[in-house]
Write a protein that holds these residues in place. Structure first.
Motif, short mmCIF file in Angstrom:
data_model
loop_
_atom_site.label_atom_id
_atom_site.label_comp_id
_atom_site.label_asym_id
_atom_site.label_seq_id
_atom_site.Cartn_x
_atom_site.Cartn_y
_atom_site.Cartn_z
N HIS A 142 0.83 -1.20 0.00
CA HIS A 142 0.00 0.00 0.00
C HIS A 142 0.87 1.26 0.00
O HIS A 142 1.91 1.29 0.66
CB HIS A 142 -0.90 -0.02 1.23
N PRO A 143 0.45 2.29 -0.73
CA PRO A 143 1.27 3.51 -0.79
C PRO A 143 1.49 4.15 0.59
O PRO A 143 2.49 4.85 0.79
CB PRO A 143 0.48 4.44 -1.72
N LEU A 144 0.58 3.89 1.54
CA LEU A 144 0.76 4.45 2.88
C LEU A 144 2.12 4.05 3.47
O LEU A 144 2.72 4.80 4.24
CB LEU A 144 -0.36 3.95 3.81
N LEU B 276 5.00 4.00 2.22
CA LEU B 276 6.06 4.95 1.91
C LEU B 276 5.96 6.19 2.79
O LEU B 276 6.96 6.71 3.27
CB LEU B 276 5.99 5.33 0.43
N LEU B 277 4.71 6.64 3.00
CA LEU B 277 4.52 7.82 3.85
C LEU B 277 4.93 7.51 5.29
O LEU B 277 5.59 8.31 5.95
CB LEU B 277 3.07 8.28 3.81
N ASP C 150 8.66 7.40 5.65
CA ASP C 150 9.20 8.77 5.67
C ASP C 150 8.97 9.42 7.03
O ASP C 150 9.86 10.05 7.60
CB ASP C 150 8.52 9.56 4.54
N LEU D 289 -1.48 14.81 -3.28
CA LEU D 289 -1.30 13.53 -2.61
C LEU D 289 -0.22 12.71 -3.31
O LEU D 289 0.69 12.18 -2.68
CB LEU D 289 -2.63 12.76 -2.63
N LEU D 290 -0.34 12.66 -4.66
CA LEU D 290 0.68 11.93 -5.40
C LEU D 290 2.03 12.58 -5.20
O LEU D 290 3.06 11.93 -5.02
CB LEU D 290 0.33 11.89 -6.89
N ASP E 24 3.04 14.27 -2.63
CA ASP E 24 3.57 13.97 -1.30
C ASP E 24 4.21 12.59 -1.25
O ASP E 24 5.25 12.40 -0.63
CB ASP E 24 2.46 14.06 -0.25
N SER E 25 3.56 11.61 -1.92
CA SER E 25 4.15 10.27 -1.94
C SER E 25 5.47 10.29 -2.67
O SER E 25 6.45 9.69 -2.23
CB SER E 25 3.22 9.27 -2.65
N ALA F 85 8.04 11.75 -0.54
CA ALA F 85 8.44 10.81 0.51
C ALA F 85 9.48 9.83 -0.03
O ALA F 85 10.51 9.57 0.61
CB ALA F 85 7.22 10.05 1.03
N VAL F 86 9.20 9.32 -1.25
CA VAL F 86 10.15 8.38 -1.86
C VAL F 86 11.49 9.06 -2.06
O VAL F 86 12.55 8.51 -1.73
CB VAL F 86 9.61 7.86 -3.21
#
Lengths: 497, 400
Positions: free
Chosen positions: A166-168, A170-171, A174, A211-212, A214-215, A218-219
């Motif tokens: 899930h993309p979460l 990565l957040l 971070d 949102l994208l 921010d992800s 984070a990466v």
């Protein structure tokens, strides 16, 4: 039977969907009671710090600039009867039903709320994925780790491996790093989004670009900080004596099936983040029809375009109808609120409905893209459990025990039948931890789709409570509270129906 | 077209025990279950092996109790058969006949227990009255408010979770065909036997029809018995009843008995898993369609009064339950005949068709199974079925 109403609308859950539905209904003069287990509104996504903590301005999570003002509106809505630290136990009935009876328990004791409509906005919870060693202390879910960090400001461990899809994830990685943790590695079961996927998602995301962004940021920060991000990698085991000491990571193919040797990474915590599943026990207990939608989190509550379920008077909004994020939850909360308003008051809310519907459609486009991109490969995940791996951690039922029972009982092909025979799902978590795995195992072994295998039946009470709580479930101890509050519309109680 | 000696309709405890009994006797048997084995009343009831007259039978005076006591030969037979089954099957049946107590909290209730005991003893049941002090010795977990109790040493429990599936597996091992997700959609007399039309849902969701020819059909279908009866022109006066049950979290073993109450609806026992099962016949509400017909495929509604009433009754009898978490309250359906007696025997005018239903079908399951298996093989049952047969309802049930 002519007991006084507690309120016009009872809402369960004070996250974005619940807050929005409550404010919408209250704005139209309906008397609203909101039940939530936390001490303040916000739900999981906008969880606030405990009030005792030194005051710091609350910053909304990435991509939700509207969150602060929604929370502010909710916290200052004194015409709403907020019941915090209160658990909804389920819907009960009378010989002749007169409205909806919702049993609750909270700091003031047990209470029975009598409402004309019920809105279920109970959110979602982390999807459990049993791998060998997953019951060791130190294995945690991404949502839980983030909650500790956001609300309690506690760092779950010093050196962590994060694994999931899930993309979460990565957040969270971070956020953990910014808070001083050593993020040993982030293992993602899927590949990084291909240019085609990224391009495809762009069309669906006006309003979500931040949102994208921010992800992506984070990466970038993780990479710059030297954190290894491994695509097409899953965690296949957690190792340790009394606590996690290391994890095994293995390369996988497109179907998330292992290829090649596992490698060992030292860590004192493993954070799993394969996504979320609807917390829909209240809806199920109330008798709402469910629908299997794997990318949306599994079993979701079926509903119409105003969020009404097939049970008269019961609405559902937000993650219980499909895990789609806070933007979607907010839109659905507004739709549910308007649905209840038009149902109870007869007010013409067509213009507002149309606007809410437009924003729901926008949010849905984005949610669909994210759901498709990050949909879990359930069969591959269920196969991560070894024969000895405990699937139901309340009753200590292993994968092997479940498969043995399926082999010994050839006609057995539902999740409920396995639950009855093996006790998997009968313990204190009431099946929240093992339902998905049990369903996938039954489907795999019997060749039937999960939709046929079905879900566990959710029973009253949807959270265990001491028997004495039920003995005291008499009336609403605080039922006067709502009626004495100021509310704007007169006569709304008499209209409708 | 499949040919077999006997078709058993219903995969509850009764159907599975009947299929096993027949298979052991060397009879060809096909068991048909529309859902899953043990998915309904057999897996949902309290698993009480109760042989004393229940509260529902004594609450309406001695005369009603005398009628109910006519079922005692079935109960005595069932007590012996459960004990045999328990030995043959071990933990999968979870049979424990460690005694049952029926409680009295008032002098009036104690008098009911006395009269009830006289009646039961006259039918051959071993039951004796314990005083307050004796109760404290035998069952220290009971509230001090209990002034008397009737103790029946052969009462106890069986495991409703696992009993029926264990019997189904044993039947299959002996050659019985066990078909789940297979509904009976037609039943008609053909030649000297019966033709059973079935509909099975396959793995891709298709409905597949199949015809089965059998000499004998046994209805062991609980609340669906009436629906099946209609297929052969019968209107059976049996009433579906929705009831509520509760279970707590596991707790260290402290409650070895089956506990019932003479003055209110209550049954309590601790399962072999350590959970405490709380029931006693508190009603739930059947779902009905617009014309009032019960909708048997829908989960009945849980009633607030029953949730509270059942909890309070349990807490009054066993105060230490107060702090134990309650995990689930669920609802299930059973059937009763108007006279509260079981319904078991040949269907008048329908040679080769037999049925068993009507209250306590779990407790009496092993006996019903033996009786049905005997009838299917043309043998005279060891129990006189005259008081329990469907013929007692007269000709009015025949609507063909």
């Amino acid at each position: 039977m002519a007991e006084p109403l507690t309120c016009d609308v009872a809402l369960v859950g004070a996250g974005p969907a619940g807050m929005m539905a409550a404010l919408t209904a209250a704005d139209h003069g309906l008397r609203v009671t909101v039940v939530d287990e936390q001490r303040r509104p916000g739900g999981q996504i906008f969880r606030q710090r405990p009030p005792e903590f030194p005051h710091q301005p609350w910053t909304p999570p990435a991509g939700y600039p509207w969150a602060s003002s929604l929370l502010e509106r909710a916290e200052s809505a004194t015409d709403i009867d907020w019941r915090f630290q209160t658990t909804a136990l389920g819907v009960v009935h009378e010989e002749r039903d007169d409205g909806i009876l919702l049993a609750t328990t909270g700091p003031g004791g047990s209470a029975l709320l009598r409402a004309r409509r019920l809105v279920i906005a109970t959110g979602a919870f982390d999807m459990p994925v049993p791998v060998p060693g997953w019951t060791l202390p130190g294995v945690m879910m991404a949502g839980a780790v983030q909650t500790l960090l956001k609300s309690q400001q506690v760092l779950a461990a010093e050196r962590l491996v994060l694994a999931g899809s899930h993309p979460l994830l990565l957040l969270v990685a971070d956020q953990l790093r910014s808070a001083g943790a050593d993020v040993a590695e982030v293992a993602l079961a899927r590949g990084l989004p291909t240019p085609r996927e990224a391009l495809g998602s762009l069309g669906a995301v006006p309003g979500h670009l931040s949102l994208l962004g921010d992800s992506a940021r984070a990466v970038a920060r993780l990479v710059a900080g030297g954190v290894r991000i491994s695509p097409r990698t899953v965690v296949t085991a957690a190792h340790g004596h009394r606590h996690v000491e290391a994890v095994s990571l293995t390369q996988v193919d497109r179907q998330w099936r292992g290829v090649g040797q596992a490698r060992r990474v030292e860590a004192d915590a493993l954070v799993l983040g394969y996504g979320f599943q609807p917390s829909a026990e209240l809806a199920r207990q109330a008798g709402c029809a469910m629908r299997w939608d794997s990318p949306a989190g599994g079993w979701v509550v079926a509903h119409d375009d105003r969020m009404a379920t097939d049970v008269p008077g019961v609405y559902a909004a937000g993650e219980p109808v499909g895990v789609s994020g806070a933007e979607m939850a907010r839109s659905q909360g507004r739709l549910a609120g308007l649905g209840v308003v038009s149902d109870l008051t007869g007010h013409n809310v067509d213009v507002e409905l149309e606007e809410a519907d437009r924003s729901a459609r926008r949010a849905r486009r984005f949610a669909r893209v994210v759901q498709r991109m990050f949909a879990p490969q359930r069969e591959a995940l269920a196969d991560l459990a070894g024969s000895d791996t405990v699937v139901c951690r309340c009753e200590l039922v292993s994968r092997g025990a479940i498969e043995q029972v399926l082999d010994a009982n050839p006609g057995m092909s539902t999740a409920n039948a396995v639950k009855l025979e093996c006790r998997s799902g009968m313990g204190p978590c009431q099946g929240r931890y093992c339902e998905t795995t049990v369903g996938t195992l039954v489907a795999g072994r019997t060749g039937r789709p999960v939709a046929q295998v079905g879900h566990f039946t959710a029973h009253f009470p949807i959270k265990p409570v001491p028997l004495s709580v039920l003995g005291e479930l008499d009336g609403d101890v605080t039922s006067g509270a709502c009626a004495h509050r100021h509310h704007r519309a007169e006569g709304s109680q008499e209209s409708g129906e | 077209m499949i040919r077999t000696d006997v078709v058993v309709v219903g995969g509850g405890l009764l159907g599975c025990a009947t299929a096993w009994t027949l298979a052991r006797d060397g009879v060809g048997v096909v068991l048909l279950e529309r859902d899953q084995i043990n998915a309904h009343a057999s897996g949902q009831n309290a698993g009480s092996l109760h042989f004393q007259l229940e509260y529902r039978m004594v609450e309406r005076g001695l005369e009603a109790a005398q009628v109910a006591a006519e079922a005692m030969p079935l109960h005595l037979d069932a007590a012996a058969r459960w004990s045999e089954l328990g030995e043959a099957f071990g933990p999968s049946l979870g049979v424990a006949q460690t005694g049952g107590l029926m409680l009295a909290e008032t002098a009036d209730q104690a008098r009911v227990l006395e009269a009830k005991g006289d009646l039961e003893r006259s039918h051959g049941l071993d039951v004796r009255l314990l005083s307050g002090d004796e109760i404290r010795d035998v069952a220290p977990y009971l509230s001090p408010s209990i002034v008397a109790a009737a103790f029946c040493p052969i009462e106890g429990k069986a495991d409703t979770r696992t009993a029926a599936p264990a019997l189904a597996r044993a039947a299959a091992d002996l050659g019985a065909q066990v078909s789940t997700r297979t509904e009976v959609v037609g039943l008609r007399r053909v030649g000297r036997g019966w033709q059973v039309s079935t509909r099975h849902t396959d793995a891709v969701g298709n409905q597949v029809g199949e015809e089965i020819q059998a000499d004998v059909v046994l209805l062991a279908a609980g609340v669906w018995t009436q629906h099946l009866g209609q297929m052969v022109g019968l209107d059976l006066p049996i009433i579906p009843l929705a009831l509520q049950m509760n279970v707590t979290a596991r707790t260290p073993k402290f409650l070895p008995h089956l506990v019932q109450h003479a003055g209110e609806r209550l049954s309590l026992k601790q399962s072999q898993d350590g959970t405490v099962l709380i029931g006693g016949g508190w009603p739930a509400r059947l779902r009905r369609d617009a014309s009032g017909r019960p909708r048997l495929s829908e989960r009945p509604h849980l009633l607030h009064d029953s949730v509270v009433g059942n909890a309070r009754a349990a807490l009054r009898a066993v105060p230490r339950l107060a702090g134990i978490p309650l995990l689930r309250t669920w609802v299930g359906m059973t059937t009763v005949a108007e006279d509260q007696l079981p319904v078991v025997g040949p269907v008048p005018g329908r040679p080769g068709l037999f049925l068993a239903t009507g209250g306590s079908a779990f407790t009496l399951g092993p006996t019903f199974a033996r009786v049905l298996a005997d009838l299917a093989q043309g043998l005279e049952p060891t129990i006189d079925l005259a008081p329990y047969g469907p013929q007692r309802f007269g000709e009015s049930i025949d609507v063909a």
